[in-house]
Design a protein around this motif. Sequence first.
Motif, PDB file in Angstrom:
ATOM      1  N   SER A  26       0.826  -1.212   0.000  1.00 19.35           N
ATOM      2  CA  SER A  26       0.000   0.000   0.000  1.00 19.35           C
ATOM      3  C   SER A  26       0.860   1.262   0.000  1.00 19.35           C
ATOM      4  O   SER A  26       0.492   2.262  -0.620  1.00 19.35           O
ATOM      5  CB  SER A  26      -0.964  -0.002   1.180  1.00 19.35           C
ATOM      6  OG  SER A  26      -0.245  -0.060   2.403  1.00 19.35           O
ATOM      7  N   GLY A  27       2.000   1.233   0.678  1.00 14.82           N
ATOM      8  CA  GLY A  27       2.873   2.411   0.714  1.00 14.82           C
ATOM      9  C   GLY A  27       3.395   2.780  -0.668  1.00 14.82           C
ATOM     10  O   GLY A  27       3.443   3.962  -1.019  1.00 14.82           O
ATOM     11  N   ALA A  28       3.774   1.793  -1.464  1.00 17.75           N
ATOM     12  CA  ALA A  28       4.278   2.060  -2.818  1.00 17.75           C
ATOM     13  C   ALA A  28       3.162   2.609  -3.702  1.00 17.75           C
ATOM     14  O   ALA A  28       3.380   3.540  -4.489  1.00 17.75           O
ATOM     15  CB  ALA A  28       4.864   0.785  -3.424  1.00 17.75           C
ATOM     16  N   ILE A  29       1.972   2.045  -3.554  1.00 13.07           N
ATOM     17  CA  ILE A  29       0.823   2.540  -4.322  1.00 13.07           C
ATOM     18  C   ILE A  29       0.543   3.984  -3.935  1.00 13.07           C
ATOM     19  O   ILE A  29       0.397   4.857  -4.794  1.00 13.07           O
ATOM     20  CB  ILE A  29      -0.429   1.677  -4.064  1.00 13.07           C
ATOM     21  CG1 ILE A  29      -0.210   0.254  -4.570  1.00 13.07           C
ATOM     22  CG2 ILE A  29      -1.662   2.298  -4.707  1.00 13.07           C
ATOM     23  CD1 ILE A  29      -1.252  -0.739  -4.081  1.00 13.07           C
ATOM     24  N   SER A  30       0.498   4.231  -2.647  1.00 10.04           N
ATOM     25  CA  SER A  30       0.213   5.575  -2.144  1.00 10.04           C
ATOM     26  C   SER A  30       1.245   6.577  -2.640  1.00 10.04           C
ATOM     27  O   SER A  30       0.890   7.662  -3.105  1.00 10.04           O
ATOM     28  CB  SER A  30       0.173   5.552  -0.617  1.00 10.04           C
ATOM     29  OG  SER A  30      -0.147   6.823  -0.119  1.00 10.04           O
ATOM     30  N   ASP A  31       2.523   6.222  -2.564  1.00  8.45           N
ATOM     31  CA  ASP A  31       3.579   7.130  -3.030  1.00  8.45           C
ATOM     32  C   ASP A  31       3.413   7.466  -4.509  1.00  8.45           C
ATOM     33  O   ASP A  31       3.505   8.630  -4.912  1.00  8.45           O
ATOM     34  CB  ASP A  31       4.959   6.526  -2.784  1.00  8.45           C
ATOM     35  CG  ASP A  31       5.324   6.449  -1.311  1.00  8.45           C
ATOM     36  OD1 ASP A  31       4.643   7.099  -0.481  1.00  8.45           O
ATOM     37  OD2 ASP A  31       6.292   5.716  -0.978  1.00  8.45           O
ATOM     38  N   ALA A  32       3.183   6.450  -5.334  1.00  8.75           N
ATOM     39  CA  ALA A  32       3.053   6.665  -6.784  1.00  8.75           C
ATOM     40  C   ALA A  32       1.836   7.539  -7.102  1.00  8.75           C
ATOM     41  O   ALA A  32       1.926   8.472  -7.901  1.00  8.75           O
ATOM     42  CB  ALA A  32       2.950   5.329  -7.513  1.00  8.75           C
ATOM     43  N   ILE A  33       0.722   7.239  -6.473  1.00  9.78           N
ATOM     44  CA  ILE A  33      -0.511   7.984  -6.749  1.00  9.78           C
ATOM     45  C   ILE A  33      -0.411   9.413  -6.237  1.00  9.78           C
ATOM     46  O   ILE A  33      -0.832  10.364  -6.915  1.00  9.78           O
ATOM     47  CB  ILE A  33      -1.740   7.258  -6.146  1.00  9.78           C
ATOM     48  CG1 ILE A  33      -1.934   5.898  -6.808  1.00  9.78           C
ATOM     49  CG2 ILE A  33      -2.995   8.114  -6.247  1.00  9.78           C
ATOM     50  CD1 ILE A  33      -2.181   5.942  -8.306  1.00  9.78           C
ATOM     51  N   ARG A  34       0.154   9.592  -5.046  1.00 12.55           N
ATOM     52  CA  ARG A  34       0.303  10.946  -4.510  1.00 12.55           C
ATOM     53  C   ARG A  34       1.185  11.783  -5.428  1.00 12.55           C
ATOM     54  O   ARG A  34       0.908  12.964  -5.661  1.00 12.55           O
ATOM     55  CB  ARG A  34       0.864  10.887  -3.095  1.00 12.55           C
ATOM     56  CG  ARG A  34      -0.180  10.397  -2.103  1.00 12.55           C
ATOM     57  CD  ARG A  34       0.310  10.123  -0.710  1.00 12.55           C
ATOM     58  NE  ARG A  34       1.309  11.036  -0.232  1.00 12.55           N
ATOM     59  CZ  ARG A  34       2.304  10.681   0.592  1.00 12.55           C
ATOM     60  NH1 ARG A  34       2.400   9.441   1.020  1.00 12.55           N
ATOM     61  NH2 ARG A  34       3.159  11.552   1.011  1.00 12.55           N
ATOM     62  N   GLU A  35       2.248  11.177  -5.958  1.00 12.49           N
ATOM     63  CA  GLU A  35       3.150  11.904  -6.856  1.00 12.49           C
ATOM     64  C   GLU A  35       2.458  12.249  -8.181  1.00 12.49           C
ATOM     65  O   GLU A  35       2.580  13.361  -8.680  1.00 12.49           O
ATOM     66  CB  GLU A  35       4.397  11.064  -7.126  1.00 12.49           C
ATOM     67  CG  GLU A  35       5.417  11.774  -7.992  1.00 12.49           C
ATOM     68  CD  GLU A  35       6.672  10.946  -8.186  1.00 12.49           C
ATOM     69  OE1 GLU A  35       7.143  10.884  -9.336  1.00 12.49           O
ATOM     70  OE2 GLU A  35       7.154  10.358  -7.204  1.00 12.49           O
TER      71      GLU A  35
END
Length: 135
Positions: A26-35
Amino acid sequence: MHAFDVLGDPVRRRILELLAAGEQPSGAISDAIREEFGISQPAVSQHLRVLREHGFAVVRAEGTRRLYAVEAAPLREVDAWLERFRGFWEQRLDALGTELARGRRERRIAGEQQQGPGPGTGHAPRSGKDEEESP
């Protein structure tokens, strides 16, 4: 919520694209989407929740991490619904394929004409001297 309502959101579609590459924390998904979208982590979590609740994604715990993956069943249902429309774009894609092949063939022929006869064509290169002149 209907499947197309779920898929109608560009953030959720992008999350599914990321998950199509394989299970993601979830952290990797969140980072990519937030960026990419400039939204907050809680907003990303909401999108993940919608995907999970409507069966498009599954989550499993691994220690403190949450790993998300695509769930294929709802996508198969969307694909089945789209089947009745597939003929509309397949004909156009077939026509596009024909045009692309025609363009490649025309470029190849034009390139061969610019280069002149290639090796093994039976034509000897000219020396620049008249052939009737002998030393």
